[in-house]
Design an enzyme around this catalytic site. Sequence first.
Site, PDB file in Angstrom:
ATOM      1  N   ASP A  33     -67.831  99.563 -60.278  1.00 50.09           N
ATOM      2  CA  ASP A  33     -68.794  99.229 -61.323  1.00 50.09           C
ATOM      3  C   ASP A  33     -68.064  98.589 -62.504  1.00 50.09           C
ATOM      4  OD1 ASP A  33     -70.774  99.337 -63.444  1.00 50.09           O
ATOM      5  OD2 ASP A  33     -71.871 100.726 -62.174  1.00 50.09           O
ATOM      6  N   SER A  81     -76.415  97.292 -64.301  1.00 49.13           N
ATOM      7  CA  SER A  81     -76.021  97.897 -63.025  1.00 49.13           C
ATOM      8  C   SER A  81     -77.197  98.277 -62.136  1.00 49.13           C
ATOM      9  CB  SER A  81     -75.160  99.147 -63.282  1.00 49.13           C
ATOM     10  OG  SER A  81     -73.958  98.803 -63.899  1.00 49.13           O
ATOM     11  N   HIS A 137     -77.330 108.017 -60.975  1.00 47.55           N
ATOM     12  CA  HIS A 137     -77.041 106.898 -61.867  1.00 47.55           C
ATOM     13  C   HIS A 137     -77.500 105.602 -61.204  1.00 47.55           C
ATOM     14  CE1 HIS A 137     -74.436 104.705 -64.881  1.00 47.55           C
ATOM     15  NE2 HIS A 137     -74.953 105.666 -65.621  1.00 47.55           N
ATOM     16  N   GLU A 165     -68.823 104.491 -54.908  1.00 45.60           N
ATOM     17  CA  GLU A 165     -68.799 103.837 -56.217  1.00 45.60           C
ATOM     18  C   GLU A 165     -67.668 104.369 -57.092  1.00 45.60           C
ATOM     19  OE1 GLU A 165     -71.534 102.980 -60.179  1.00 45.60           O
ATOM     20  OE2 GLU A 165     -71.777 104.859 -59.078  1.00 45.60           O
ATOM     21  N   ASP A 191     -66.548 101.044 -65.306  1.00 44.50           N
ATOM     22  CA  ASP A 191     -67.533 100.501 -66.241  1.00 44.50           C
ATOM     23  C   ASP A 191     -67.535 101.266 -67.557  1.00 44.50           C
ATOM     24  OD1 ASP A 191     -70.115  98.864 -66.691  1.00 44.50           O
ATOM     25  OD2 ASP A 191     -70.835 100.916 -66.914  1.00 44.50           O
ATOM     26  N   HIS A 212     -66.836  99.949 -71.377  1.00 45.77           N
ATOM     27  CA  HIS A 212     -67.854 100.060 -72.427  1.00 45.77           C
ATOM     28  C   HIS A 212     -67.297 100.743 -73.676  1.00 45.77           C
ATOM     29  CE1 HIS A 212     -71.401  98.351 -70.693  1.00 45.77           C
ATOM     30  NE2 HIS A 212     -71.448  99.184 -69.668  1.00 45.77           N
ATOM     31  N   HIS A 265     -70.908  93.703 -61.632  1.00 39.33           N
ATOM     32  CA  HIS A 265     -70.826  92.752 -62.747  1.00 39.33           C
ATOM     33  C   HIS A 265     -69.443  92.862 -63.347  1.00 39.33           C
ATOM     34  CE1 HIS A 265     -70.982  96.244 -65.341  1.00 39.33           C
ATOM     35  NE2 HIS A 265     -72.049  96.653 -64.672  1.00 39.33           N
TER      36      HIS A 265
END
Length: 532
Positions: A69, A119, A180, A340, A345, A349, A387
């Site tokens: 992710d 996501s 999630h 995952e 990610d 962030h 992404h």
Amino acid sequence: ASTTDDNMKRTTLIIVFCSFLIVGSSGFPEQEKDPMFWNRWAQQTLKNALTLQTLNTNKAKNLILFLGDGMGVPTVTAARILKGQLNGQSGEETRLEMDKFPFVSLAKTYNTNAQVPDSAGTATAYLCGVKANEGTVGVSAAAVRSQCNTTKGNEVTSILRWAKDSGKSVGIVTTTRVNHATPSAAYAHSVDRDWYSDNEMPPEALQAGCKDIARQLFENIPDIDVIMGGGRKFMFPKNQSDVEYPDVLKHSGTRKDERNLVQEWKDKMKDKKGYYVWNKKQLLSLNPNNVDYLLGLFEPSDLTYDLERNTDTDPSLTEMVDVAIKILRKNPSGFYLLVEGGRIDHGHHEGKAKQALHEAVEMDRAIGRAGLMTSIHDTLTIVTADHSHVFSFGGYTARGNTIFGLAPMVSDVDQKPFTSILYGNGPGYKLVTGARENVSTIDYQDNNYQAQAAVPLSMETHGGEDVAVFAKGPLAHLLHGVHEQNYIPHVMAYAACIGQNRDHCLSRDGAAALKPALSVMAAILTVTRLLC
């Protein structure tokens, strides 16, 4: 042939051990000054590439999707360097496990209503084969985020469902909560990715009959064989104390309907070799041969970052993947597994590049473990991202510079040093007496250091560029060039003869048209050839 084999072995040894040889005064291994070093390496790579002309057109018994992710190409490169540096090398010449995959393509990640995606919409693309709006999972673009009445009739099913319906075992392993955005698109149909439990849903959505995502995990596809990750609190009645953190209120149950979804699952599975675990000791004490169903919820919300993980009580992603494959591969019809690395990610962030990159390295370890447990003859493995992020590293750093280090020069504008890693925006933006902070005065190699950012935001944003798609195994060559992200599950389904187009799986006389997997010995030889 023997001469070729000898050359291959010699060249491989050079490649593997080059980083351990004496480094000259120029700061890189002495043998790299010799053109023959680079020529031999390139020639061996060329020979390996020529072998790929014989395409693997076997039927894929097993399917594995590794989803990093937020793992954009800059993150892949930086993680490669970090992996090498953790092993005492300079890092640039290191090979990630995903680097060894023979086929690489690019995926366009935009959502139907967003140039830079989230996501949820992306998960719907690479799991359900349909592009969707941001913030929605398992529904088409006709559904509108947060509008419950746009759910019905717009549901789309995932490749996990297609695999289950075809008789395969299926599993989900994540470092985030199991409800999630990424995992939820595999089983849920929700117009809002944040509806983790009924506690997070507006009253009108509940009254209109929409279900929270945790509930859908157990009700939509009731027999998902393996589920591992975080998210305990969304499964228990509101205010029920957490088993691991009984005195921490924020970790208590959230469900207003007072349902205990874990107990309901345990009751249903009590005669089906089903086990619920919530810590590493319980997980690793299981004998996978005696387990048919596994629910592992290791944290109230997301799992802790790997750098901060309690290695005595919390399993790593690699350990979870190991157990998952041991359980799933017992099915003679094969399996589908979604893995995952979800907190890459989160690290980005928060502007915490060190956390993000260590998460990526851990996912690469898990990819390696899965590779050892499966064969490229009958297992299609894909590694990709949903992404990217506005993460970058540069600054003309020298070979072998620590990936978390400084650029070799100071800014010619403010005369202050800067780190190689920077963000386009995020929480790392900081002014000291009206000027950019001098990073040499702080510990920029701290695990939680927030790299400097150009624009102040409380949370750094995603990036909009294409992401890499690495593939190996049956029909991996169908991932080539630049594709829409929703193409990925169609390739996987085609290779495994599941889902909507299966005509190619049968010849005119009804016999199987895709070749069965070759012998174990042939598989070993092929793996060796590809990885050398």
